[in-house]
Motif scaffolding. Sequence first.
Motif, PDB file in Angstrom:
ATOM      1  N   ASP A 166       0.845  -1.192   0.000  1.00  0.00           N
ATOM      2  CA  ASP A 166       0.000   0.000   0.000  1.00  0.00           C
ATOM      3  C   ASP A 166       0.885   1.248   0.000  1.00  0.00           C
ATOM      4  O   ASP A 166       2.123   1.161  -0.035  1.00  0.00           O
ATOM      5  N   ASN A 170       3.242  -0.858   3.626  1.00  0.00           N
ATOM      6  CA  ASN A 170       2.866  -2.114   4.259  1.00  0.00           C
ATOM      7  C   ASN A 170       2.801  -3.216   3.206  1.00  0.00           C
ATOM      8  O   ASN A 170       2.485  -2.971   2.037  1.00  0.00           O
ATOM      9  N   TYR A 172       1.432  -6.808   1.708  1.00  0.00           N
ATOM     10  CA  TYR A 172       0.286  -7.712   1.642  1.00  0.00           C
ATOM     11  C   TYR A 172       0.716  -8.960   0.877  1.00  0.00           C
ATOM     12  O   TYR A 172       1.216  -8.860  -0.247  1.00  0.00           O
ATOM     13  N   ARG A 180      -6.670 -16.213   2.211  1.00  0.00           N
ATOM     14  CA  ARG A 180      -6.552 -14.940   2.901  1.00  0.00           C
ATOM     15  C   ARG A 180      -5.340 -14.172   2.388  1.00  0.00           C
ATOM     16  O   ARG A 180      -4.463 -14.716   1.712  1.00  0.00           O
ATOM     17  N   ILE A 181      -5.320 -12.896   2.751  1.00  0.00           N
ATOM     18  CA  ILE A 181      -4.174 -12.024   2.499  1.00  0.00           C
ATOM     19  C   ILE A 181      -3.654 -11.573   3.862  1.00  0.00           C
ATOM     20  O   ILE A 181      -4.421 -11.057   4.686  1.00  0.00           O
ATOM     21  N   LYS A 183      -1.298  -9.126   6.136  1.00  0.00           N
ATOM     22  CA  LYS A 183      -0.762  -7.768   6.070  1.00  0.00           C
ATOM     23  C   LYS A 183       0.338  -7.599   7.107  1.00  0.00           C
ATOM     24  O   LYS A 183       0.177  -7.956   8.283  1.00  0.00           O
ATOM     25  N   GLN A 190       3.233  -8.694  11.621  1.00  0.00           N
ATOM     26  CA  GLN A 190       1.888  -8.892  11.117  1.00  0.00           C
ATOM     27  C   GLN A 190       0.912  -7.942  11.795  1.00  0.00           C
ATOM     28  O   GLN A 190       0.880  -7.820  13.016  1.00  0.00           O
ATOM     29  N   ILE A 194      -6.942 -10.354   5.821  1.00  0.00           N
ATOM     30  CA  ILE A 194      -8.107 -10.107   4.979  1.00  0.00           C
ATOM     31  C   ILE A 194      -8.585 -11.444   4.436  1.00  0.00           C
ATOM     32  O   ILE A 194      -7.800 -12.234   3.908  1.00  0.00           O
ATOM     33  N   ILE A 213      -2.618  -3.904  -5.343  1.00  0.00           N
ATOM     34  CA  ILE A 213      -3.356  -2.790  -4.762  1.00  0.00           C
ATOM     35  C   ILE A 213      -3.313  -1.615  -5.728  1.00  0.00           C
ATOM     36  O   ILE A 213      -2.246  -1.227  -6.206  1.00  0.00           O
ATOM     37  N   ILE A 220      -8.149  -3.521  -3.584  1.00  0.00           N
ATOM     38  CA  ILE A 220      -7.320  -4.713  -3.698  1.00  0.00           C
ATOM     39  C   ILE A 220      -7.905  -5.615  -4.776  1.00  0.00           C
ATOM     40  O   ILE A 220      -9.085  -5.977  -4.721  1.00  0.00           O
ATOM     41  N   GLY A 237     -10.625  -4.478   2.828  1.00  0.00           N
ATOM     42  CA  GLY A 237     -10.867  -5.884   2.572  1.00  0.00           C
ATOM     43  C   GLY A 237     -12.314  -6.251   2.367  1.00  0.00           C
ATOM     44  O   GLY A 237     -12.636  -7.435   2.215  1.00  0.00           O
TER      45      GLY A 237
END
Length: 398
Positions: A166, A170, A172, A180-181, A183, A190, A194, A213, A220, A237
């Motif tokens: 992002d 950060n 992802y 899941r994702i 972050k 961590q 998401i 992103i 996303i 998310g």
Amino acid sequence: MGLVKNISIGILGTGFMVLATAAQAKAVTLTYDRSIGSPGFGPGQLFVPQGIAVDDQGNTYIANGRGVNPDGTPNFNLGDKIEKFSPSGEYIGAIGSGGTGPGQFDEPTTVDFNPVTGDLYAGDVYNNRINQFDSQGNFIRSFANGEFTPRINDRLFFGPSGVTFDKAGNVYVGDFNGERILKFTPDGQQIGVIGGTVGTGLGETQGVAGVRISSVSGNIFLADQYNNRIQVLDPNGKPLYAFGSAGSGPGQLLQPIGIELDDQDNVYVADSINSRVQVFDKNGNFLTSYGQPALDASGNPVPPPALTGPPFGNPLDLTPGRFNWTGGTALKDGKLYVGDFFQGRVQVLNVEGTTQVPEPSSALGLALLGLGAATVTLRKRGQQKPVLSLEKELQKQC
């Protein structure tokens, strides 16, 4: 990620009509530029190239294979590196080595540079972690150790899949079988999750593959591989919409893997089994497609490799625009980089735009589907690590 046992590869014909909805359109062309790497096991050669990244100097970094002998026993001296090529495509070295220690890999996959810190992040499938390097390739740390879901059920892919960032830097990372994702902060702490639900509904997934992103909206975009679609989530998310369906027709997908976004949020998708790249606008409207399967001398699609042989299609078809599966992708400075999984190379496409041109007064426009080395023209309104563990699992299934 991994591969499938019996593969049905669809080949599209040339030329069809595509809807457009604006009185003015931006003309964009995709043309073959060059290839990087060649199939093999020596310096500068590639097998099962998965993740792709490009730095600000135009150097290309390619996650290269897993060190396994033909009998399946480990050989960390084969692959297990991020291979580096100059802007002109010359091989200039590697980052990492095979093994389980700091900065080593047991199958590198997704790879990309953090635009805020300049650091390079790479998925390490069998070591179940992310390796972080500085911009010069010096190892910094590993993180997310043991966080990625291993292979489950009859699935053929697993481990860390797409990596993206992002605006705060950060990180992802897709957890393919965890649906899941994850972050993380830039230093690997961590801070969020998401998704996490398997299924076919909106917000549910069956294999989180490529992740990107949007620099425009912060939304996303993720390749939902076994659901044969792309899902779009808001920056928090929350699922917004999905597009794509199973098949080989225009706008249909067979296990999408790599995904890229341009500054207009056009979406470039590595449509893996269909051996092509498809382009959609930000709302999921199909725009155009480029590429076709590698063919043998009789004109039949070349299948993926089997268990006991090298990880290459037989025969190779190195004609520009021919792929034996598409996978990892990168988009940088008007170039789209596409992994040619089982032909040991990355194909580079020019993405070119011109001034706006008028559309017909009706709502209909034309888009020409170009195959091979042909130029692809698309018109749209306004101003657009396998990634995954492929080789071993494909071989198991063949």
